[in-house]
Design a protein around this motif. Structure first.
Motif, short mmCIF file in Angstrom:
data_model
loop_
_atom_site.label_atom_id
_atom_site.label_comp_id
_atom_site.label_asym_id
_atom_site.label_seq_id
_atom_site.Cartn_x
_atom_site.Cartn_y
_atom_site.Cartn_z
N ASN A 29 0.66 -1.10 0.08
CA ASN A 29 -0.08 0.01 -0.02
C ASN A 29 0.95 1.21 -0.02
O ASN A 29 1.69 1.41 1.09
N LYS A 38 -5.60 3.50 -7.95
CA LYS A 38 -5.85 2.16 -8.37
C LYS A 38 -5.01 0.88 -7.66
O LYS A 38 -4.15 1.46 -7.14
N THR A 39 -5.77 -0.05 -7.70
CA THR A 39 -5.01 -1.32 -7.20
C THR A 39 -4.62 -2.36 -8.25
O THR A 39 -5.45 -2.65 -8.95
N LYS A 71 -1.41 -0.95 -4.31
CA LYS A 71 -2.30 -0.11 -4.22
C LYS A 71 -1.66 1.38 -4.31
O LYS A 71 -0.66 1.69 -3.39
N ASN A 72 -2.00 2.17 -5.15
CA ASN A 72 -1.16 3.65 -5.38
C ASN A 72 -2.25 4.44 -4.55
O ASN A 72 -3.31 4.87 -5.05
N ALA A 73 -2.09 4.65 -3.31
CA ALA A 73 -2.75 5.49 -2.37
C ALA A 73 -2.25 6.85 -2.33
O ALA A 73 -2.32 7.50 -1.09
#
Length: 122
Positions: free
Chosen positions: A70, A118-119, A93-95
């Motif tokens: 994450n 997006k993941t 996951k690009n958080a």
């Protein structure tokens, strides 16, 4: 022959005759590392440099071994997350904030881009 580490997930491979009194502890540690590799989660805060290299250390918990990565942090441009050159499945996951992609790559590879928010299974 002394203990060595596996190439892909960096487990300690205990040599014959070693770890007589610590074999159980070392095996338990290896099992925890295996659990990280198939179900563990790393909370990585990208520091907004061009390349953030996920930690990868033999025989101890680290960011790169975990299956789920994450990635957080505030980005001002598209950035890279560098992982070890080893066969491994990751859910990334690009958080991050800022609206930029994170490309997951090896040090010599071109990588796969994960868009902001997006993941992706890699």
């Amino acid at each position: 022959m002394p203990s060595t580490y596996s190439n892909l997930l960096r487990f300690e491979k205990i040599a014959n005759g070693e770890a007589d009194t610590t074999w159980g502890d070392k095996t338990s540690n290896n099992l925890e590392l295996l659990e990280d590799a198939i179900a563990g989660r790393s909370a990585i805060t990208h520091d907004d440099t061009a390349n953030y290299t996920a930690t990868a250390t033999n025989g101890v918990a680290d960011e790169a071994r975990n299956m789920i990565l994450n990635v957080g942090g505030a980005l001002t441009a598209a950035r890279n997350l560098v992982v070890p050159t080893a066969s491994q499945v990751h859910v990334v996951k690009n958080a991050t904030t800022g609206g930029y992609a994170v490309t997951v790559k090896t040090s010599a590879g071109t990588g796969i881009s994960v868009a902001s928010g997006k993941t992706t299974l890699l």
